[in-house]
Write a protein that holds these residues in place. Structure first.
Motif, PDB file in Angstrom:
ATOM      1  N   ASN A 247     -45.765 -78.547 -80.424  1.00  0.00           N
ATOM      2  CA  ASN A 247     -46.780 -79.084 -79.919  1.00  0.00           C
ATOM      3  C   ASN A 247     -47.671 -77.932 -79.596  1.00  0.00           C
ATOM      4  OD1 ASN A 247     -45.957 -81.579 -79.412  1.00  0.00           O
ATOM      5  ND2 ASN A 247     -44.359 -80.499 -78.018  1.00  0.00           N
ATOM      6  N   VAL A 248     -48.961 -77.964 -80.016  1.00  0.00           N
ATOM      7  CA  VAL A 248     -49.935 -76.645 -79.829  1.00  0.00           C
ATOM      8  C   VAL A 248     -50.327 -76.628 -78.415  1.00  0.00           C
ATOM      9  CG1 VAL A 248     -50.296 -76.659 -82.041  1.00  0.00           C
ATOM     10  CG2 VAL A 248     -51.832 -77.818 -80.647  1.00  0.00           C
ATOM     11  N   PRO A 249     -50.579 -75.327 -77.995  1.00  0.00           N
ATOM     12  CA  PRO A 249     -50.921 -75.145 -76.773  1.00  0.00           C
ATOM     13  C   PRO A 249     -52.799 -75.622 -76.714  1.00  0.00           C
ATOM     14  CG  PRO A 249     -51.138 -72.999 -77.815  1.00  0.00           C
ATOM     15  CD  PRO A 249     -50.401 -74.109 -78.860  1.00  0.00           C
ATOM     16  N   ASP A 250     -53.205 -75.877 -75.605  1.00  0.00           N
ATOM     17  CA  ASP A 250     -54.478 -76.477 -75.336  1.00  0.00           C
ATOM     18  C   ASP A 250     -55.505 -75.364 -75.825  1.00  0.00           C
ATOM     19  OD1 ASP A 250     -53.896 -79.128 -74.199  1.00  0.00           O
ATOM     20  OD2 ASP A 250     -53.143 -77.819 -72.320  1.00  0.00           O
ATOM     21  N   HIS A 251     -55.380 -74.298 -75.755  1.00  0.00           N
ATOM     22  CA  HIS A 251     -56.230 -73.091 -75.849  1.00  0.00           C
ATOM     23  C   HIS A 251     -55.673 -71.705 -76.093  1.00  0.00           C
ATOM     24  CE1 HIS A 251     -60.587 -72.261 -74.176  1.00  0.00           C
ATOM     25  NE2 HIS A 251     -60.170 -71.583 -74.938  1.00  0.00           N
ATOM     26  N   LEU A 252     -56.139 -71.228 -77.155  1.00  0.00           N
ATOM     27  CA  LEU A 252     -55.887 -70.063 -77.746  1.00  0.00           C
ATOM     28  C   LEU A 252     -57.004 -69.120 -77.442  1.00  0.00           C
ATOM     29  CD1 LEU A 252     -53.251 -68.870 -79.511  1.00  0.00           C
ATOM     30  CD2 LEU A 252     -54.752 -69.215 -81.387  1.00  0.00           C
ATOM     31  N   ILE A 253     -56.748 -67.677 -77.087  1.00  0.00           N
ATOM     32  CA  ILE A 253     -57.894 -67.014 -76.706  1.00  0.00           C
ATOM     33  C   ILE A 253     -57.616 -65.565 -77.616  1.00  0.00           C
ATOM     34  CG2 ILE A 253     -59.327 -65.753 -74.915  1.00  0.00           C
ATOM     35  CD1 ILE A 253     -58.549 -67.895 -73.190  1.00  0.00           C
ATOM     36  N   VAL A 254     -58.576 -65.279 -78.339  1.00  0.00           N
ATOM     37  CA  VAL A 254     -58.512 -64.167 -79.271  1.00  0.00           C
ATOM     38  C   VAL A 254     -59.649 -63.055 -79.265  1.00  0.00           C
ATOM     39  CG1 VAL A 254     -58.134 -63.578 -81.829  1.00  0.00           C
ATOM     40  CG2 VAL A 254     -57.684 -66.037 -81.025  1.00  0.00           C
ATOM     41  N   PRO A 255     -59.245 -61.901 -79.186  1.00  0.00           N
ATOM     42  CA  PRO A 255     -60.287 -60.787 -79.218  1.00  0.00           C
ATOM     43  C   PRO A 255     -61.027 -60.756 -80.658  1.00  0.00           C
ATOM     44  CG  PRO A 255     -58.139 -59.841 -79.008  1.00  0.00           C
ATOM     45  CD  PRO A 255     -57.927 -60.844 -79.277  1.00  0.00           C
ATOM     46  N   GLY A 256     -62.311 -60.506 -80.586  1.00  0.00           N
ATOM     47  CA  GLY A 256     -63.276 -60.416 -81.740  1.00  0.00           C
ATOM     48  C   GLY A 256     -63.980 -59.265 -81.904  1.00  0.00           C
ATOM     49  N   GLY A 257     -63.333 -58.665 -83.346  1.00  0.00           N
ATOM     50  CA  GLY A 257     -64.021 -57.328 -83.815  1.00  0.00           C
ATOM     51  C   GLY A 257     -64.670 -57.704 -85.220  1.00  0.00           C
ATOM     52  N   ASN A 258     -63.796 -57.357 -86.057  1.00  0.00           N
ATOM     53  CA  ASN A 258     -64.374 -57.716 -87.457  1.00  0.00           C
ATOM     54  C   ASN A 258     -64.247 -59.298 -87.902  1.00  0.00           C
ATOM     55  OD1 ASN A 258     -65.572 -56.586 -89.639  1.00  0.00           O
ATOM     56  ND2 ASN A 258     -63.884 -56.163 -90.904  1.00  0.00           N
ATOM     57  N   LEU A 259     -63.529 -60.032 -87.157  1.00  0.00           N
ATOM     58  CA  LEU A 259     -63.304 -61.529 -86.642  1.00  0.00           C
ATOM     59  C   LEU A 259     -62.484 -61.959 -88.052  1.00  0.00           C
ATOM     60  CD1 LEU A 259     -67.002 -62.367 -85.720  1.00  0.00           C
ATOM     61  CD2 LEU A 259     -64.948 -62.127 -84.368  1.00  0.00           C
ATOM     62  N   GLY A 260     -61.670 -61.143 -88.452  1.00  0.00           N
ATOM     63  CA  GLY A 260     -60.499 -61.555 -89.318  1.00  0.00           C
ATOM     64  C   GLY A 260     -59.213 -62.376 -88.797  1.00  0.00           C
ATOM     65  N   ASN A 261     -59.028 -61.934 -87.630  1.00  0.00           N
ATOM     66  CA  ASN A 261     -57.903 -62.443 -86.738  1.00  0.00           C
ATOM     67  C   ASN A 261     -58.038 -63.838 -86.426  1.00  0.00           C
ATOM     68  OD1 ASN A 261     -55.121 -62.186 -86.136  1.00  0.00           O
ATOM     69  ND2 ASN A 261     -55.726 -61.588 -83.752  1.00  0.00           N
ATOM     70  N   SER A 262     -59.295 -63.923 -85.632  1.00  0.00           N
ATOM     71  CA  SER A 262     -59.726 -65.344 -85.329  1.00  0.00           C
ATOM     72  C   SER A 262     -59.565 -66.616 -86.446  1.00  0.00           C
ATOM     73  CB  SER A 262     -60.943 -65.478 -84.423  1.00  0.00           C
ATOM     74  OG  SER A 262     -61.825 -64.483 -85.036  1.00  0.00           O
ATOM     75  N   SER A 263     -60.197 -65.904 -87.471  1.00  0.00           N
ATOM     76  CA  SER A 263     -60.483 -66.696 -88.920  1.00  0.00           C
ATOM     77  C   SER A 263     -58.895 -66.857 -89.273  1.00  0.00           C
ATOM     78  CB  SER A 263     -61.196 -65.943 -89.875  1.00  0.00           C
ATOM     79  OG  SER A 263     -62.412 -65.378 -89.583  1.00  0.00           O
ATOM     80  N   ALA A 264     -58.144 -66.143 -89.209  1.00  0.00           N
ATOM     81  CA  ALA A 264     -56.941 -66.252 -89.913  1.00  0.00           C
ATOM     82  C   ALA A 264     -55.859 -67.467 -88.919  1.00  0.00           C
ATOM     83  CB  ALA A 264     -55.864 -65.008 -90.065  1.00  0.00           C
ATOM     84  N   LEU A 265     -56.107 -67.083 -87.640  1.00  0.00           N
ATOM     85  CA  LEU A 265     -55.217 -67.996 -86.743  1.00  0.00           C
ATOM     86  C   LEU A 265     -55.774 -69.381 -86.940  1.00  0.00           C
ATOM     87  CD1 LEU A 265     -55.053 -65.594 -83.803  1.00  0.00           C
ATOM     88  CD2 LEU A 265     -53.123 -66.477 -85.154  1.00  0.00           C
ATOM     89  N   GLY A 266     -57.265 -69.523 -87.041  1.00  0.00           N
ATOM     90  CA  GLY A 266     -57.718 -70.873 -87.123  1.00  0.00           C
ATOM     91  C   GLY A 266     -57.274 -71.349 -88.656  1.00  0.00           C
ATOM     92  N   LYS A 267     -57.035 -70.648 -89.545  1.00  0.00           N
ATOM     93  CA  LYS A 267     -56.804 -71.190 -90.757  1.00  0.00           C
ATOM     94  C   LYS A 267     -55.269 -71.703 -90.840  1.00  0.00           C
ATOM     95  CE  LYS A 267     -56.668 -70.119 -95.746  1.00  0.00           C
ATOM     96  NZ  LYS A 267     -55.642 -70.314 -96.291  1.00  0.00           N
TER      97      LYS A 267
END
Ligand code: F0G
Length: 451
Positions: A247-267
């Motif tokens: 069951n996924v959490p309602d909300h995930l909060i990610v720091p943004g720099g070069n923005l690879g990590n938020s892209s990867a977690l979204g994928k």
């Protein structure tokens, strides 16, 4: 490389190439955008290559009791979702991933959110989330027979790359902005044996220069423009879903720099959803430092359609990036999941970092933007008390000890930066004291601390 199971699809023009055809800078030859790894077999509903969600959940759980080295990696335990290699013999692993998900009782209470957790990626072998991506892309470098690997970095990528290169028996080149990375990270690159070049340039300049170099010499680029990095970095999304019993959490909060990590977690979440492993997506929000906030500005001015680079300034040096490479991918993740993109000040970052320390966890400054961002989202009424929230803590507290010491000594922030937050800052500061070497003096110091 397993070109039969995966291909690279351009994020901009959708052109497809095999792994072997990609240019050394991982930019599309037609439109210049970045690639994403795609698994064509997954789209055929009943095809033999489409993973079976029930069987996978069972298999992945079984592997937690396995004595196989690969099963001890929190990345390769999920290897069915990253079939990028021809042979598992090429895997370079330091038993990354499987990081803890901690409840944050104090912050929960302060913010009125019961279900508040931190996924602590700083508990990886080199102390940051970069290890999960590095194991994947370094394994590809090894399989493809490269002798040299390289990255531009604000510190953590270089630490991870140098370590994994050493394990793989490859040489590594690190290009970093002089004087702008934390000592802990620089020391790691040196210790793991990288050739480390400090340039009189910022991170964006370092990456530009390295792009020229890899186009001229046979060096494998390991920045997050390399789409295989993101395949490893999507696995914390799987770990989170597994921890919550899919069951996924309602909300995930990610720091943004070069923005690879938020892209990867979204994928990672998107693929789990498409494969039927989870029923919905969490909202994914990206938080930047106010002095390095090109994506925030992009959302303000064009809803994430265009990005104007900025000159970046923040003491959270890991995210001191003004021209993020993966901004289009990250913008799509925020839009698709209904997340937010906002920024936080230097004082808000420092306070949040000390608050994570007070939970007995600690993190590096760039990670603390997540808690600072959550505070803002709560104040705006964007997050309800009953929601489950996960903060991605990306780096270990010891990465940047100077920052922590400066905060507790009271020398980190200027008066101007602290305006209105003085009492909150004072409440969190715990400076080390010089005390006479007698029991009475030490006991008095303890008494004073109780107030
Ligand atoms: N947190 C930490 C601790 C980081 O080191 C980074 C990025 C980020 C957050 C931001 O992640 O770039 O994927 O949006 N550090 C890179 C480096 C740039 O070179 O170590 P991102």
């Amino acid at each position: 490389m397993n070109d039969s199971l995966h291909q690279l699809r351009c994020f901009g023009c959708r052109a497809r190439v095999t792994g072997a055809e990609a240019k050394p800078d991982f930019r599309c030859a037609l439109c210049g955008d970045l690639f994403e790894v795609e698994y064509p077999g997954w789209s055929q509903r009943k095809g033999p290559d489409r993973p079976n969600p029930g069987a996978l959940k069972w298999l992945w759980r079984e592997r937690r009791c396995s004595s196989e080295e690969l099963d001890h990696s929190g990345v390769w335990r999920f290897r069915e979702l990253l079939p990028i290699l021809d042979s598992f013999d090429n895997i370079v692993t330091l038993r990354e991933g499987n990081t803890p998900l901690y409840h944050l009782p104090r912050a929960s209470k302060a913010l009125g959110i019961d279900q508040l957790f931190a996924k602590h990626q700083g508990m990886n072998p080199t102390g940051s989330f970069k290890d999960t991506g590095m194991t994947a892309a370094m394994s590809v470098a090894k399989e493809r027979g490269f002798e040299w690997v390289a990255c531009a970095s604000t510190g953590n990528t270089s630490a991870a790359m140098a370590a994994y290169a050493a394990r793989a028996g490859l040489r590594s080149l690190v290009v970093i902005p002089e004087g702008k990375i934390a000592w802990g990270k620089l020391s790691q690159a040196m210790d793991y044996g990288a050739v480390t070049c400090q340039l009189k340039a910022d991170f964006d300049g370092c990456l530009r220069l390295l792009t020229q170099i890899v186009n001229e010499a046979p060096i494998y680029l390991l920045n997050s423009v390399n789409p295989y990095r993101l395949e490893g970095q999507k696995t914390p999304a799987l770990e989170i879903a597994e921890t919550f019993d899919w069951n996924v959490p309602d909300h995930l909060i990610v720091p943004g720099g070069n923005l690879g990590n938020s892209s990867a977690l979204g994928k990672g979440f998107r693929e789990m959803h498409e494969l039927g492993l989870v029923a919905r997506l969490p909202r994914i929000s990206v938080i930047q430092a106010a002095g390095a906030n090109p994506l925030v500005r992009s959302f303000e001015t064009s809803h994430g359609a265009a990005l104007e680079p900025v000159e970046a300034h923040t003491r959270a040096t890991a995210i001191r990036i003004g021209n993020p490479a993966s901004w289009r991918k990250a913008a799509r993740v925020i839009q698709e999941t209904g997340g937010w993109c906002l920024d936080v000040t230097e004082a808000e970052i420092a306070i949040a970092k000390a608050a994570v320390g007070a939970e007995g966890l600690g993190c590096e400054p760039a990670s603390a933007v997540t808690l600072a961002g959550l505070k803002k989202l709560r104040a705006q009424g964007a997050i309800e008390p009953g929601e489950t929230v996960v903060l991605m803590l990306t780096g270990h507290a010891l990465k940047d000890a100077d920052y922590t010491i400066d905060f507790h000594r009271g020398t980190l922030l200027t008066d101007e930066e602290s305006v209105g937050l003085e009492s909150e800052i004072e409440g969190l500061r715990r400076n080390a004291q010089v005390v006479e070497a007698t029991p009475a003096a030490v006991l008095a110091a303890m008494k004073d601390s109780v107030g």
